[in-house]
Design a protein around this motif. Sequence first.
Motif, PDB file in Angstrom:
ATOM      1  N   GLU A  36      -2.741  -8.857   4.383  1.00 60.76           N
ATOM      2  CA  GLU A  36      -2.932  -9.911   3.378  1.00 60.76           C
ATOM      3  C   GLU A  36      -1.705  -9.930   2.475  1.00 60.76           C
ATOM      4  N   LYS A  37      -0.689 -10.665   2.891  1.00 55.16           N
ATOM      5  CA  LYS A  37       0.609 -10.608   2.194  1.00 55.16           C
ATOM      6  C   LYS A  37       0.509 -11.043   0.731  1.00 55.16           C
ATOM      7  N   THR A  38      -0.199 -12.136   0.499  1.00 54.04           N
ATOM      8  CA  THR A  38      -0.291 -12.649  -0.874  1.00 54.04           C
ATOM      9  C   THR A  38      -0.993 -11.639  -1.771  1.00 54.04           C
ATOM     10  N   ARG A  39      -2.101 -11.107  -1.253  1.00 55.32           N
ATOM     11  CA  ARG A  39      -2.858 -10.144  -2.038  1.00 55.32           C
ATOM     12  C   ARG A  39      -2.012  -8.912  -2.337  1.00 55.32           C
ATOM     13  N   LEU A  40      -1.239  -8.493  -1.339  1.00 49.70           N
ATOM     14  CA  LEU A  40      -0.382  -7.323  -1.516  1.00 49.70           C
ATOM     15  C   LEU A  40       0.643  -7.595  -2.621  1.00 49.70           C
ATOM     16  N   LEU A  41       1.249  -8.802  -2.590  1.00 49.41           N
ATOM     17  CA  LEU A  41       2.249  -9.138  -3.601  1.00 49.41           C
ATOM     18  C   LEU A  41       1.635  -9.150  -5.000  1.00 49.41           C
ATOM     19  N   VAL A  42       0.451  -9.731  -5.107  1.00 50.79           N
ATOM     20  CA  VAL A  42      -0.229  -9.761  -6.407  1.00 50.79           C
ATOM     21  C   VAL A  42      -0.472  -8.328  -6.888  1.00 50.79           C
ATOM     22  N   ALA A  43      -0.931  -7.480  -5.973  1.00 49.47           N
ATOM     23  CA  ALA A  43      -1.221  -6.093  -6.343  1.00 49.47           C
ATOM     24  C   ALA A  43       0.044  -5.381  -6.803  1.00 49.47           C
ATOM     25  N   ILE A  44       1.132  -5.562  -6.042  1.00 49.24           N
ATOM     26  CA  ILE A  44       2.385  -4.900  -6.414  1.00 49.24           C
ATOM     27  C   ILE A  44       2.853  -5.394  -7.777  1.00 49.24           C
ATOM     28  N   GLY A 103       1.020  -6.571 -10.152  1.00 50.28           N
ATOM     29  CA  GLY A 103       0.129  -6.021 -11.174  1.00 50.28           C
ATOM     30  C   GLY A 103       0.494  -4.591 -11.527  1.00 50.28           C
ATOM     31  N   VAL A 104       0.701  -3.767 -10.502  1.00 51.86           N
ATOM     32  CA  VAL A 104       1.051  -2.370 -10.758  1.00 51.86           C
ATOM     33  C   VAL A 104       2.405  -2.284 -11.455  1.00 51.86           C
ATOM     34  N   ALA A 105       3.361  -3.099 -10.965  1.00 52.06           N
ATOM     35  CA  ALA A 105       4.698  -3.075 -11.563  1.00 52.06           C
ATOM     36  C   ALA A 105       4.621  -3.462 -13.042  1.00 52.06           C
ATOM     37  N   PHE A 106       3.783  -4.439 -13.349  1.00 45.36           N
ATOM     38  CA  PHE A 106       3.619  -4.881 -14.735  1.00 45.36           C
ATOM     39  C   PHE A 106       3.077  -3.741 -15.602  1.00 45.36           C
ATOM     40  N   ALA A 107       2.041  -3.083 -15.101  1.00 44.27           N
ATOM     41  CA  ALA A 107       1.458  -1.965 -15.849  1.00 44.27           C
ATOM     42  C   ALA A 107       2.492  -0.856 -16.036  1.00 44.27           C
ATOM     43  N   VAL A 108       3.255  -0.563 -14.955  1.00 45.93           N
ATOM     44  CA  VAL A 108       4.284   0.477 -15.032  1.00 45.93           C
ATOM     45  C   VAL A 108       5.323   0.109 -16.084  1.00 45.93           C
ATOM     46  N   LEU A 109       5.713  -1.184 -16.079  1.00 43.45           N
ATOM     47  CA  LEU A 109       6.701  -1.660 -17.045  1.00 43.45           C
ATOM     48  C   LEU A 109       6.194  -1.472 -18.480  1.00 43.45           C
ATOM     49  N   LEU A 110       4.945  -1.856 -18.711  1.00 40.54           N
ATOM     50  CA  LEU A 110       4.372  -1.720 -20.055  1.00 40.54           C
ATOM     51  C   LEU A 110       4.359  -0.257 -20.489  1.00 40.54           C
ATOM     52  N   ILE A 111       3.971   0.616 -19.564  1.00 43.38           N
ATOM     53  CA  ILE A 111       3.909   2.039 -19.898  1.00 43.38           C
ATOM     54  C   ILE A 111       5.306   2.569 -20.237  1.00 43.38           C
ATOM     55  N   SER A 152      -2.168  -0.249 -21.159  1.00 42.78           N
ATOM     56  CA  SER A 152      -1.459  -0.587 -19.920  1.00 42.78           C
ATOM     57  C   SER A 152      -2.124   0.105 -18.738  1.00 42.78           C
ATOM     58  N   PHE A 153      -2.506   1.364 -18.951  1.00 47.92           N
ATOM     59  CA  PHE A 153      -3.161   2.136 -17.889  1.00 47.92           C
ATOM     60  C   PHE A 153      -4.452   1.432 -17.466  1.00 47.92           C
ATOM     61  N   ILE A 154      -5.222   0.980 -18.452  1.00 47.36           N
ATOM     62  CA  ILE A 154      -6.492   0.317 -18.135  1.00 47.36           C
ATOM     63  C   ILE A 154      -6.239  -1.009 -17.417  1.00 47.36           C
ATOM     64  N   VAL A 155      -5.263  -1.769 -17.917  1.00 48.04           N
ATOM     65  CA  VAL A 155      -4.927  -3.048 -17.267  1.00 48.04           C
ATOM     66  C   VAL A 155      -4.569  -2.797 -15.802  1.00 48.04           C
ATOM     67  N   GLY A 156      -3.707  -1.796 -15.578  1.00 42.36           N
ATOM     68  CA  GLY A 156      -3.309  -1.475 -14.209  1.00 42.36           C
ATOM     69  C   GLY A 156      -4.499  -1.060 -13.358  1.00 42.36           C
ATOM     70  N   ILE A 188      -8.161  -5.572  -6.585  1.00 46.51           N
ATOM     71  CA  ILE A 188      -7.543  -5.766  -5.267  1.00 46.51           C
ATOM     72  C   ILE A 188      -8.257  -4.919  -4.213  1.00 46.51           C
ATOM     73  N   LEU A 189      -8.472  -3.639  -4.522  1.00 47.37           N
ATOM     74  CA  LEU A 189      -9.088  -2.749  -3.537  1.00 47.37           C
ATOM     75  C   LEU A 189     -10.523  -3.181  -3.246  1.00 47.37           C
ATOM     76  N   TYR A 190     -11.226  -3.594  -4.297  1.00 48.94           N
ATOM     77  CA  TYR A 190     -12.622  -3.982  -4.119  1.00 48.94           C
ATOM     78  C   TYR A 190     -12.732  -5.206  -3.205  1.00 48.94           C
ATOM     79  N   THR A 191     -11.881  -6.203  -3.458  1.00 50.12           N
ATOM     80  CA  THR A 191     -11.897  -7.398  -2.604  1.00 50.12           C
ATOM     81  C   THR A 191     -11.568  -7.010  -1.178  1.00 50.12           C
ATOM     82  N   ASP A 192     -10.581  -6.143  -1.025  1.00 49.80           N
ATOM     83  CA  ASP A 192     -10.177  -5.722   0.306  1.00 49.80           C
ATOM     84  C   ASP A 192     -11.333  -5.046   1.030  1.00 49.80           C
TER      85      ASP A 192
END
Lengths: 270, 381
Positions: free
Chosen positions: B13-21, B23-31, B266-270, B277-281
């Motif tokens: 699921e390429k789109t879902r993967l991109l969204v997930a990445i 999201g994680v990158a955003f949380a990492v950036l905030l942290i 940020s941790f909670i957002v991530g 993402i995992l739940y939908t998957d």
Amino acid sequence: MMDANPTPHNNHAAANSNAGVAIAQSTPAVETHGLNYYFGQGDLRKQVLFDLNLTFPRGQIAIITGPSGSGKTTFLSLIGALRTIHDGSLKVMGRELVGMNNAQLVEVRRGIGFIFQAHNLFESLTAVQNVEMAVELLGGFGSKRAQAIAMLEQLGLGHRVTYKPNSLSGGQKQRVAIARALVNQPQLILADEPTAALDKESGRDVVTLMQTLAKEQSCTILMVTHDNRILDVADRIINLVDGRLESDTSMRDFVTAHDPKTLDPRMFML
Amino acid sequence: MKTPLAWLNLLHEKTRLLVAIAGVAFAVLLIFMNLGFLGALSLTATQIYSQMNAEIFLRSPQTLEISTTKSFPRERLYQIAGVEGVQQTMPVYVGYQQWRNPETRFSRAMFVYGINPRDPVFTLPELQAPEAIAALQRPNTVFIDRLSRPEFGPQTTGIETESDRRRVEIGGQFTLGGGFASDGTLIVSDQNFLRLFAPRPLNRIDLGLVKLQPGADVEAVKATVRQLLPADVTVLTQEEIIGRDRDFWIGTTSTGFIFSMGVAVSFIVGTVIVYQILYTDISDHLPEYATLKAMGYRSRYLFKIVLQEAVILAVMGYVPGLILSLGLYELTTNATSGGLPMGMTVGRVVFVLLLTVSMCALSGLISVRKVVTADPAEVFS
Ligand SMILES: Nc1ncnc2c1ncn2[C@@H]1O[C@H](COP(=O)(O)OP(=O)(O)OP(=O)(O)O)[C@@H](O)[C@H]1O
Ligand SMILES: [Mg+2]
């Protein structure tokens, strides 16, 4: 295309000994005594199977029919060690399932091939990878690709091994699912309406393939179906009504499965 | 080799993967940004001490940090001048003055260090030249910090203005930075400090610097000094005094709390994004997972698949998050012209990686229940 390839058969034999399912030829594949099954608890408890006493010898192809809600699927899921049972006796390949814990049930499942109405293939895996998922259960990591391809070839999918399910037709997907069920050479195959999602032509093909492979590997098949066109592959037809055994007809009484006369009792029965 | 199901499921699921990445990158950036600000602030809060030429510091036990000092007798420095290993002792006076912007004529609180110009109190090169020492010694002459806020006005040598109503002249500049304590900094000679802060006497000092001979054992000298002096002074190594000021700014003020909250949020957002993402998957693949169970796979295997997906998402989101953060660190440092020195440390890189992995693993653990309870009997119906 249905000719057996001797090389993968050796692999299959190895896989089988891994599964640890070595039983005497005389032991029935499935044996039930006074088998009852209930859904729900307390006031909501509802009995769906009543006092079933059945024995399926090895190598037999049995078809289970009956009206909707009569308990066919439930019966199959009990034999498949998919539910814990408390009442009566159910032996699969000589092992008593009643009273088994979950880990032991999982062990039993590994020796059984399941074919469902829905193919339930992983869309993310190619045909051959889906089949390999079954081989990996018994640990054949080195030979898994060869085994899976040989199995797919026997089912006429040699040219589709690297296709993902969404580029396969319904019949092809069902054949991949069958390859997954058969690749470990299970001694028992449980199929729940395997042809329901297929057109007449491919439904017929799929069942014929199952029959041929079953005879080659001398395994037992229990198949639930509403499909009248495929009844002729059966050695025996069992009819369940409201969770009770209504009739149990053996086709061995008739001279040969291809004799036109044999159609008569079946027509009569339906 | 086992079929890499976790990887293939994510990749499918390429789109879902991109969204997930993303999201994680955003949380990492905030942290990273929150930790970066925190780190930069604690660095600026204490960098003054790393610019001072001493291994051991004396101050009053009531002193909280550099700008809220209580004075103690200068006598204490004379008492330890002869201790084995001590090369030089130097007094430092500090205080606030109202500095008038020579252009706008608005006054603002300026932080002032008073030192003996001949003492090498600061390592700042601008203060070492003989001309600079001579300039500092001229009456009513001050040196101004280039990192003082622009609101204090021009810093050109020769400009005259008022500090607490007294006429002063800018005699030179240096680069120090005021951290939390001040928006602008002056350095003056002790004689000028006396003039500016009259009637404060010079025999009570705010900070005592002890410079050791090369090769002297800091801990041993510190112990001797401690023994010699009464309880009206605290004896600290450079590392200790930096630690105390940092703890004050980060702990006692709400600074630490604000940025720790930032990290937690940020941790909670991530976690929520990855969980989603995992739940939908898992929901999408539930019949397939149930089939695996029917075939004889154990719950443990499915558990592992979900955790693997979580860790893959963690790593794939972490890398772009780290790269973006490095860019933003540099941008922030440049935009504040060094006022907020955002520097990446190995410790932080590792810490955030671990945080990201546990963030994703936590989401995995929450969402995995669904797959573990998947009923293999359901695949028949
Ligand atoms: N998970 C369940 N919980 C409670 N009752 C169930 C459950 N699954 C099936 N039943 C009930 O058990 C009975 C037998 O169901 P089963 O699915 O075995 O019938 P079936 O013969 O396979 O029917 P069909 O031909 O429609 O597939 C039905 O009355 C059904 O409502
Ligand atoms: Mg059914």
